[in-house]
Scaffold this active site. Structure first.
Site, PDB file in Angstrom:
ATOM      1  N   GLY A 231       1.119  -1.181  -0.059  1.00 51.10           N
ATOM      2  CA  GLY A 231      -0.607   0.139  -0.409  1.00 51.10           C
ATOM      3  C   GLY A 231       0.680   1.614   0.188  1.00 51.10           C
ATOM      4  O   GLY A 231       2.198   1.479  -0.705  1.00 51.10           O
ATOM      5  N   SER A 232       0.256   2.416   0.532  1.00 53.96           N
ATOM      6  CA  SER A 232       0.721   3.312   0.595  1.00 53.96           C
ATOM      7  C   SER A 232       2.311   3.665   1.669  1.00 53.96           C
ATOM      8  O   SER A 232       2.089   2.714   2.441  1.00 53.96           O
ATOM      9  CB  SER A 232       0.225   4.836   0.900  1.00 53.96           C
ATOM     10  OG  SER A 232      -0.070   5.209   2.401  1.00 53.96           O
ATOM     11  N   GLY A 236       2.541   2.097   5.333  1.00 56.31           N
ATOM     12  CA  GLY A 236       3.515   1.461   5.384  1.00 56.31           C
ATOM     13  C   GLY A 236       4.471   1.778   7.029  1.00 56.31           C
ATOM     14  O   GLY A 236       5.256   0.840   7.944  1.00 56.31           O
ATOM     15  N   GLU A 253       5.933  -3.479   0.778  1.00 57.57           N
ATOM     16  CA  GLU A 253       5.804  -3.054  -0.605  1.00 57.57           C
ATOM     17  C   GLU A 253       4.815  -1.945  -0.838  1.00 57.57           C
ATOM     18  O   GLU A 253       3.438  -1.904  -1.042  1.00 57.57           O
ATOM     19  CB  GLU A 253       5.765  -4.296  -1.322  1.00 57.57           C
ATOM     20  CG  GLU A 253       6.020  -4.276  -2.746  1.00 57.57           C
ATOM     21  CD  GLU A 253       4.911  -3.345  -3.760  1.00 57.57           C
ATOM     22  OE1 GLU A 253       4.837  -1.987  -3.709  1.00 57.57           O
ATOM     23  OE2 GLU A 253       3.164  -4.587  -4.129  1.00 57.57           O
TER      24      GLU A 253
HETATM   25  C1  UN1 Z   1       0.777  -2.885  -7.835  1.00 61.53           C
HETATM   26  O1  UN1 Z   1       0.725  -1.499  -8.210  1.00 61.53           O
HETATM   27  O2  UN1 Z   1       0.770  -3.274  -6.081  1.00 61.53           O
HETATM   28  O3  UN1 Z   1       4.813  -5.066 -12.085  1.00 61.53           O
HETATM   29  C2  UN1 Z   1       1.370  -4.300  -8.008  1.00 61.53           C
HETATM   30  C3  UN1 Z   1       3.878  -4.839 -11.844  1.00 61.53           C
HETATM   31  C4  UN1 Z   1       2.502  -6.025 -11.223  1.00 61.53           C
HETATM   32  C5  UN1 Z   1       2.780  -5.982  -9.823  1.00 61.53           C
HETATM   33  C6  UN1 Z   1       1.711  -4.446  -9.275  1.00 61.53           C
HETATM   34  N1  UN1 Z   1       3.065  -7.376 -11.617  1.00 61.53           N
HETATM   35  O4  UN1 Z   1       2.837  -3.838 -12.738  1.00 61.53           O
END
Ligand code: UN1
EC number: 1.2.1.3
Length: 497
Positions: A231-232, A236, A253
């Protein structure tokens, strides 16, 4: 593609989705598509306890047998790809082709995880002592909490869940409150797969429906040793310290501020296609979306007009219609932040960015993707706005472009377009991009499952999906076995008794 048919195909009880305290709306037209019930704090507590029990059983199941469950889940996803893809489109507004693509990512990670279930390799290590053997073994770690965002409502769960489950863990999934119905559909497919395989403990995968408070409860709970949160950066920043405080492990992430750099030798046609999809695809709502474009000044006058022309041909509209490339933003808040970002442009030239189709869809937010041409000098934009805004900068030499590319707090994805091997290799080297993903002659988004996915700095440092990301869902034991008749101590220590 009617909602009722889609839910029916996925085996969901339609009547159960029209009561509950949380209203779920479709970004396509702003209309309500269902109501779900949020879990209470007490229910969340019971879910976590049940997850722990399931873990105690599942960790003893041999890994290849655990892989069998994920193999069957992958097949269920193949069977229901169209319906689940359509539900993704209805609930989060990405175009149908991307909804299908998201389910394909789920199938791919299931395949990867099945293979992995026979390859959770440890090491043997040379011991300095005679008659000793050292080894490293990977063991299941415990319930894994998965917090996912609206923009990849199902794939992010699968990257985490498929790996976590073959690694011997149970999972608890807190989906975005904006996209709980796709989560309910995935949970149903998981339960179907578990029933088909047999011997799967109840509660191996569970859902936690609700808003940020329920996510916070999951994050703070000691019984959940791993929290994987997507998320944002703001989210996080809350999750990371809470997990660290209790010595849990987090896989974060978070936001990206991804740039494409276009060099004088680049294939400009390829570059335009990549920039266009990277910047406007998913209405700019991917963490990997292209947000900045660094163009060598010698090709600026050729590339930027070509890009603007390509922007004019983009079809914006209902994401279920064939031919649409850009669907709606998720909601009004997303639209407002886009407008605020554009109004904040002090010395750039904005093209696009306005709301469209508001007569047809008064309660939905479709926008013309925006290009913002920035002057020769100046800092690059530091904030991620989750919308289709592309900031374009001219640059003079590669070193300057690399400096600009790295001069943001986030470090997820990056790309260079060049046919010059020196430039490409410099970009990929330690002197180049500081991101977790660095590409040559392809865009910033659309990563394949086989690689580790994630990034540095404010992106959070976590890695999901391929490569050795599975190690994030296991604990490591280092073992030394003495098969001699002596007891030599390491570091040459001797003592008398
Ligand atoms: C996301 O936006 O959280 O590489 C993931 C990409 C995708 C995943 C994006 N396979 O754009």
């Amino acid at each position: 593609m009617k909602l009722t048919d889609v839910l029916d195909n996925l085996g969901l009880d339609i009547s159960a989705l029209d009561r509950g305290d949380l209203s779920v709306t479709s970004p396509i037209d702003g209309g309500e598509i269902g109501r779900v019930t949020a879990h209470s704090a007490a229910q969340a507590d019971a879910i976590i306890a049940k997850s722990q029990e399931a873990f105690q059983q599942w960790k003893l199941v041999p890994a290849p047998k655990r892989g069998e469950l994920i193999r069957v889940l992958g097949n269920k996803l193949r069977e229901h790809k169209e319906a689940l893809g359509a539900l993704v489109t209805l609930e989060c507004g990405k175009i149908f082709q991307e909804g299908l693509g998201e389910v394909q990512e789920m199938i791919d990670i299931c395949d990867l995880a099945v293979g992995l279930s026979r390859q959770l390799h440890g090491l043997t290590i040379a011991s300095e002592r005679p008659g000793h053997r050292m080894s490293e073994t990977w063991h299941p770690i415990g319930p894994v909490g998965i917090i996912s965002a609206f923009n990849f409502p199902v794939a992010v769960w699968s990257w985490n869940a498929a790996l976590a489950v073959v690694c011997g863990n149970s999972v608890i999934w807190k989906p975005s409150e904006k996209t709980p119905i796709t989560a309910i559909a995935c949970q149903k497919l998981f339960e179907d797969a578990a029933r088909e395989v047999g011997g799967v403990p109840d509660g191996l995968s569970q859902l936690l429906i609700g808003e940020a408070d329920i996510g916070a409860q999951l994050t703070a709970d000691k019984r959940v040793p791993v929290i994987s949160a997507t998320g944002s950066t703001a989210m996080g920043r809350k999750v990371g310290p809470v997990v660290a405080e209790r010595f849990g492990r987090s896989i974060l992430e978070l936001g990206g501020n991804n740039a494409i750099m276009v060099c004088p030798s680049a294939d400009l046609e390829m570059a335009v296609r990549a920039i266009l999809f990277g910047a406007v695809g998913t209405a700019g709502q991917r963490c990997t979306s292209t947000r900045r474009l660094l163009v060598h000044k010698s090709i600026y006058e050729e590339l930027v007009p070509a890009l603007k022309k390509a922007y004019q041909s983009v079809k914006i509209g209902n994401p279920l219609d064939a031919g649409t490339l850009v669907g709606p933003l998720i909601d009004r808040t997303a639209y407002d932040s886009m407008q605020t970002a554009l109004q904040g442009v002090a010395n750039g030239k904005v093209t696009g960015g306005e709301r469209v189709l508001s007569d047809e869809y008064p309660d939905a937010y479709y926008v013309q993707p925006a290009i913002v041409e920035m002057p020769e000098s100046g800092q690059t934009v530091q904030h991620e706005t989750f919308a289709p805004i592309l900031y374009v900068y001219p640059y003079t030499d590669l070193q300057e472009a690399i400096r600009l590319q790295n001069d943001v707090p986030q470090g997820l994805s990056s790309a260079i377009f060049t046919n010059d091997v020196r430039e490409a290799e410099t970009f990929l080297s330690a002197a180049g991009s500081d991101c977790g993903i660095a590409n040559v002659n392809i865009g910033t988004s659309g990563a394949e499952i086989g690689g580790a996915f994630g990034g540095e700095k404010e992106t959070g440092g976590g890695r999901e999906s391929g490569s050795d990301a599975w190690k994030g869902y296991m604990r490591r034991a280092t073992s030394t076995v003495n098969y001699s008749t002596e007891l030599p101590l390491a570091q040459g220590i001797e003592f008398d008794i």
